[in-house]
Structures are given as structure tokens and as C-alpha cells.
Design an enzyme around this catalytic site. Sequence first.
Site, PDB file in Angstrom:
ATOM      1  N   LYS A  16      33.994  40.938  26.662  1.00 11.65           N
ATOM      2  CA  LYS A  16      35.051  41.459  27.525  1.00 11.65           C
ATOM      3  C   LYS A  16      35.716  42.674  26.903  1.00 11.65           C
ATOM      4  O   LYS A  16      36.033  43.645  27.599  1.00 11.65           O
ATOM      5  CB  LYS A  16      36.094  40.387  27.825  1.00 11.65           C
ATOM      6  CG  LYS A  16      37.119  40.874  28.843  1.00 11.65           C
ATOM      7  CD  LYS A  16      37.818  39.782  29.570  1.00 11.65           C
ATOM      8  CE  LYS A  16      38.646  40.360  30.725  1.00 11.65           C
ATOM      9  NZ  LYS A  16      39.376  39.310  31.459  1.00 11.65           N
TER      10      LYS A  16
ATOM     11  N   HIS B 145      33.367  35.840  41.682  1.00 15.60           N
ATOM     12  CA  HIS B 145      34.765  35.791  42.103  1.00 15.60           C
ATOM     13  C   HIS B 145      34.972  36.060  43.592  1.00 15.60           C
ATOM     14  O   HIS B 145      35.931  35.560  44.171  1.00 15.60           O
ATOM     15  CB  HIS B 145      35.596  36.770  41.273  1.00 15.60           C
ATOM     16  CG  HIS B 145      35.862  36.294  39.876  1.00 15.60           C
ATOM     17  ND1 HIS B 145      34.849  36.015  38.982  1.00 15.60           N
ATOM     18  CD2 HIS B 145      37.028  36.039  39.217  1.00 15.60           C
ATOM     19  CE1 HIS B 145      35.383  35.612  37.836  1.00 15.60           C
ATOM     20  NE2 HIS B 145      36.693  35.627  37.953  1.00 15.60           N
TER      21      HIS B 145
ATOM     22  N   HIS C 217      37.124  33.203  44.940  1.00 15.80           N
ATOM     23  CA  HIS C 217      38.462  33.390  45.482  1.00 15.80           C
ATOM     24  C   HIS C 217      38.536  32.920  46.933  1.00 15.80           C
ATOM     25  O   HIS C 217      39.574  32.397  47.374  1.00 15.80           O
ATOM     26  CB  HIS C 217      38.885  34.854  45.381  1.00 15.80           C
ATOM     27  CG  HIS C 217      39.284  35.269  44.002  1.00 15.80           C
ATOM     28  ND1 HIS C 217      39.477  36.586  43.642  1.00 15.80           N
ATOM     29  CD2 HIS C 217      39.523  34.550  42.874  1.00 15.80           C
ATOM     30  CE1 HIS C 217      39.819  36.652  42.373  1.00 15.80           C
ATOM     31  NE2 HIS C 217      39.849  35.429  41.881  1.00 15.80           N
TER      32      HIS C 217
ATOM     33  N   GLU D 232      33.536  30.562  32.678  1.00 14.58           N
ATOM     34  CA  GLU D 232      33.736  31.959  32.304  1.00 14.58           C
ATOM     35  C   GLU D 232      32.936  32.319  31.053  1.00 14.58           C
ATOM     36  O   GLU D 232      32.512  33.465  30.885  1.00 14.58           O
ATOM     37  CB  GLU D 232      35.220  32.246  32.092  1.00 14.58           C
ATOM     38  CG  GLU D 232      36.084  32.086  33.344  1.00 14.58           C
ATOM     39  CD  GLU D 232      36.011  33.285  34.278  1.00 14.58           C
ATOM     40  OE1 GLU D 232      35.245  34.223  33.993  1.00 14.58           O
ATOM     41  OE2 GLU D 232      36.730  33.275  35.294  1.00 14.58           O
TER      42      GLU D 232
ATOM     43  N   LYS E  96      44.898  42.516  32.815  1.00 13.37           N
ATOM     44  CA  LYS E  96      45.153  42.298  34.239  1.00 13.37           C
ATOM     45  C   LYS E  96      46.278  41.280  34.396  1.00 13.37           C
ATOM     46  O   LYS E  96      46.224  40.187  33.842  1.00 13.37           O
ATOM     47  CB  LYS E  96      43.905  41.792  34.954  1.00 13.37           C
ATOM     48  CG  LYS E  96      42.903  42.874  35.305  1.00 13.37           C
ATOM     49  CD  LYS E  96      41.803  42.316  36.190  1.00 13.37           C
ATOM     50  CE  LYS E  96      40.846  43.400  36.644  1.00 13.37           C
ATOM     51  NZ  LYS E  96      39.773  42.855  37.525  1.00 13.37           N
TER      52      LYS E  96
ATOM     53  N   GLU F  37      39.180  49.494  35.869  1.00 12.71           N
ATOM     54  CA  GLU F  37      38.175  49.207  36.893  1.00 12.71           C
ATOM     55  C   GLU F  37      37.971  50.409  37.814  1.00 12.71           C
ATOM     56  O   GLU F  37      37.897  50.284  39.038  1.00 12.71           O
ATOM     57  CB  GLU F  37      38.570  47.969  37.706  1.00 12.71           C
ATOM     58  CG  GLU F  37      37.383  47.178  38.226  1.00 12.71           C
ATOM     59  CD  GLU F  37      37.776  45.805  38.750  1.00 12.71           C
ATOM     60  OE1 GLU F  37      37.725  45.606  39.975  1.00 12.71           O
ATOM     61  OE2 GLU F  37      38.133  44.944  37.937  1.00 12.71           O
TER      62      GLU F  37
ATOM     63  N   ASN G 154      33.761  40.266  37.570  1.00 13.38           N
ATOM     64  CA  ASN G 154      34.091  39.479  38.754  1.00 13.38           C
ATOM     65  C   ASN G 154      32.884  38.730  39.319  1.00 13.38           C
ATOM     66  O   ASN G 154      32.918  38.275  40.471  1.00 13.38           O
ATOM     67  CB  ASN G 154      34.678  40.384  39.839  1.00 13.38           C
ATOM     68  CG  ASN G 154      36.028  40.944  39.447  1.00 13.38           C
ATOM     69  OD1 ASN G 154      36.903  40.223  38.994  1.00 13.38           O
ATOM     70  ND2 ASN G 154      36.190  42.254  39.596  1.00 13.38           N
TER      71      ASN G 154
ATOM     72  N   ARG H 228      61.567  48.008  33.114  1.00 10.67           N
ATOM     73  CA  ARG H 228      60.495  49.014  33.237  1.00 10.67           C
ATOM     74  C   ARG H 228      59.464  48.937  32.110  1.00 10.67           C
ATOM     75  O   ARG H 228      58.764  49.907  31.853  1.00 10.67           O
ATOM     76  CB  ARG H 228      61.077  50.431  33.357  1.00 10.67           C
ATOM     77  CG  ARG H 228      61.900  50.633  34.625  1.00 10.67           C
ATOM     78  CD  ARG H 228      62.142  52.104  34.903  1.00 10.67           C
ATOM     79  NE  ARG H 228      62.790  52.266  36.190  1.00 10.67           N
ATOM     80  CZ  ARG H 228      64.112  52.380  36.358  1.00 10.67           C
ATOM     81  NH1 ARG H 228      64.910  52.344  35.294  1.00 10.67           N
ATOM     82  NH2 ARG H 228      64.620  52.526  37.551  1.00 10.67           N
TER      83      ARG H 228
ATOM     84  N   HIS I 223      40.346  27.372  39.189  1.00 15.05           N
ATOM     85  CA  HIS I 223      39.762  28.712  39.256  1.00 15.05           C
ATOM     86  C   HIS I 223      38.359  28.751  38.643  1.00 15.05           C
ATOM     87  O   HIS I 223      37.428  29.306  39.234  1.00 15.05           O
ATOM     88  CB  HIS I 223      40.667  29.723  38.553  1.00 15.05           C
ATOM     89  CG  HIS I 223      40.099  31.099  38.457  1.00 15.05           C
ATOM     90  ND1 HIS I 223      39.884  31.900  39.569  1.00 15.05           N
ATOM     91  CD2 HIS I 223      39.655  31.815  37.395  1.00 15.05           C
ATOM     92  CE1 HIS I 223      39.355  33.040  39.185  1.00 15.05           C
ATOM     93  NE2 HIS I 223      39.206  33.021  37.880  1.00 15.05           N
TER      94      HIS I 223
ATOM     95  N   ARG J 183      33.707  47.376  34.898  1.00 13.40           N
ATOM     96  CA  ARG J 183      34.615  46.227  34.743  1.00 13.40           C
ATOM     97  C   ARG J 183      34.500  45.265  35.910  1.00 13.40           C
ATOM     98  O   ARG J 183      34.728  44.063  35.757  1.00 13.40           O
ATOM     99  CB  ARG J 183      36.064  46.698  34.578  1.00 13.40           C
ATOM    100  CG  ARG J 183      37.004  45.520  34.358  1.00 13.40           C
ATOM    101  CD  ARG J 183      38.321  45.876  33.741  1.00 13.40           C
ATOM    102  NE  ARG J 183      39.116  44.668  33.526  1.00 13.40           N
ATOM    103  CZ  ARG J 183      40.246  44.613  32.851  1.00 13.40           C
ATOM    104  NH1 ARG J 183      40.744  45.702  32.316  1.00 13.40           N
ATOM    105  NH2 ARG J 183      40.895  43.472  32.705  1.00 13.40           N
TER     106      ARG J 183
END
Length: 375
Positions: A230, A252, A256, A188, A146, A240, A249, A124, A270, A245
Site C-alpha cells: 500500500k 469494493h 460497497h 484485505e 483516506k 487517486e 479498490n 482547519r 466491510h 491507487r
Amino acid sequence: MSEPRTVHVDLAGRGYDIAIGPGLIDRAGALSAGLLAAPRVTIVSDETVAPLYGKRLAASFRNAGIKAALVTVPAGESSKEFASFARLMNDLLDSRPDRKSTLVALGGGVVGDLTGFAASVLLRGLDFIQVPTTLLAQVDSSVGGKTGINTRHGKNLVGTFYQPRLVLADTAVLDTLPRRELLAGYAEVAKYGLIDDPGFFAWCEKNGAAVLAGDAAARTHAIEQSCLAKARIVAADERETTDLRALLNLGHTFGHALEAETGFGPDLLHGEAVAAGMAMAFDLSVRLGLCPAADAQRVRTHLADVGLPMRLRSIGGDNRRVWDAVRLIGHMRGDKKAEDGKLAFVLARGIGGAFVSREVDETVLHDLLVDAVAA
């Protein structure tokens, strides 16, 4: 030895530092000792990176009086599948961790995402440290919390927001990185200028070649400025919950979809997908009457000049595929940012003028993709 550059991610009660500089793998134990709940860590790496840096990183912890174990996963996106994640969790549990144990991610974005997700759910929640070994991971995926794994429905659709305790960006490891991996990370870097800092993008146009060629000062500056950008965005919108935020992307939604069409395999990295996606986002912005055509051309020219793939038909080498606009839009419908059936895009009113839109005319999008497939 000179002190590393430090960027602080300011989150109430959960802030952390990003240390940037050469030789940090050998100093990891000393730099992290004061942050550990107990003197024991488990390093998670992949079968490519572990032979290069695993022993050195473990030795740096042991030299600081910290017990260190090493667990490896296969290299590549396949390690972010459910079956691979389950194997990793059992491997970690084999070493009998407790809630004061710390995981250490040693590798690129795949290892960082995977280890962060494992830390967020193992017992946990365990602390974890990021030691990113690719340019892409140093400027993007290791920062911001993330985590995630992939499913057959798309990339990173299962995951958590879970911040590391420390990020150690050892710039010396980039010297052994293949140029293609450097280029993927550089996409990036350029992204941060395109979002809201036209001055930084202009710096990239002048210095991008030096970053890729190994100029130490240029690389350090690029990494530091990217992390500062960032960190600022993450501190303002960690989960987000607003569109701030989401600006990270840029490229992206397109990227993606391109990755999904190539099966998240080695044909398209990527960062390469993000580069092509950013060029397409600016082209779409032009077609929607939002962005000067000259700015879109600057983006495409710079990314092409440094060596990033801008034409879909150039992707895949000998495994080139037949691209289809309708299929690409289908992949976009599974994107995390889509809401109520509406696709979400980061568009631009010019270089440094990115914003989020969920009102894109799909006819214009389809026509853009048809042209991109044919180009």
C-alpha cells in the site's frame, strides 16, 4: 525489547512511518514524542476498544510527559454519520484544543476514518496519529490518508485525503480480536496479492490459516507485506489521480453495494463485503473473457476455505434478506469511482493482473448478479 518492523510511506515533505510489532501501545508516547508539535494529545476511541486499551495508551503518553485526554464514540458504522461526527467535533472542542494539539485514533477502520476526517477540518487541520486495533485497519484503512464519513447516498462520500504523522500497528492486540474480525481483515491482506503480486497470494494460500490462528511470524509478515504494497501505491498516486491507487479498490464496487443493501450494519462487515466483491470481480472478469476461470476459482476457493462468506444467501445469519440484482446495480451508481454514468470496476487478467475498467457491459454484470443472488 526488540525494535518494531518499520515501513516508510514516502511522500514529499509529509512522509511517515508505519511501526509493526507487539507492545506498541505501551510505547506510543516514546515513539511519537518527537513528532508532536506540543506535548498534548486527545485520544479518540470507541466504546468497545477504549475499555481495553484506552488507559494503557493514555498512560504511555503521560509517562513520556505528554498530556492525554480520551473521547469515545459509539462502536460501529453509525459513528460515521453526520450527526455522530458533529457530536465528536463538539466533544473535541470542549477540551479547548489549539493548532499544536494532536489527535490519536485508537480503534478499527471506523475510528480511524472518523478521527482522520476530524483532524483534517478541526481548527482547519491538526496532526493525527493512527493506532489501529484490527487487522483490517492495520493493513489497509490506517495507511494512505483516506478519511471520511458516510451519507444516505453511500459510504465515505464525504471526506478528505489527510495523512497521519505515524501509524503504530500493535500486533499483540490482534490476539483478542474475534475471529470474524480477523477474517474481515484477512480479506484485505489477500487483496494485495490479487492486485499485482501473485507470489504473495500463493503465500496466503499456504499461510492464511496460520495468520488467522495467531502465528506471530506469519501475522507480522502479512501486515508488513500489505503495508509495503500500500505504501508503494500511495507514494505513486496519493490522491487517486490515476488508476493506480484505484487498484486498491479491488472488490469494493461490489462490496460497497452489498454493504449499502445491508444498511452498513452488523450483518456484513466491510472486509466480508470486500471478500465477496473480489470473488465477484474475478467472476465478472471471466465472463468478459479477460481472466482464466482457474484463477477465479482459486480466489473463491481460498477465501471460502479460510471462512469468508462467498454466497450472498449466507450473509446475515437469521436476518437473511432477499437480494436483488437491479438494486445492487443502483447502489453501484453512487460509487465514487463512477464517471459520467459509467460504472467503474477493478477487474483482473488473472491473479496479480488487476486493472480498472469503465467499459463493463451492464448486461453481463446484471446476469452475473442474478446468478450470484440465486446461488
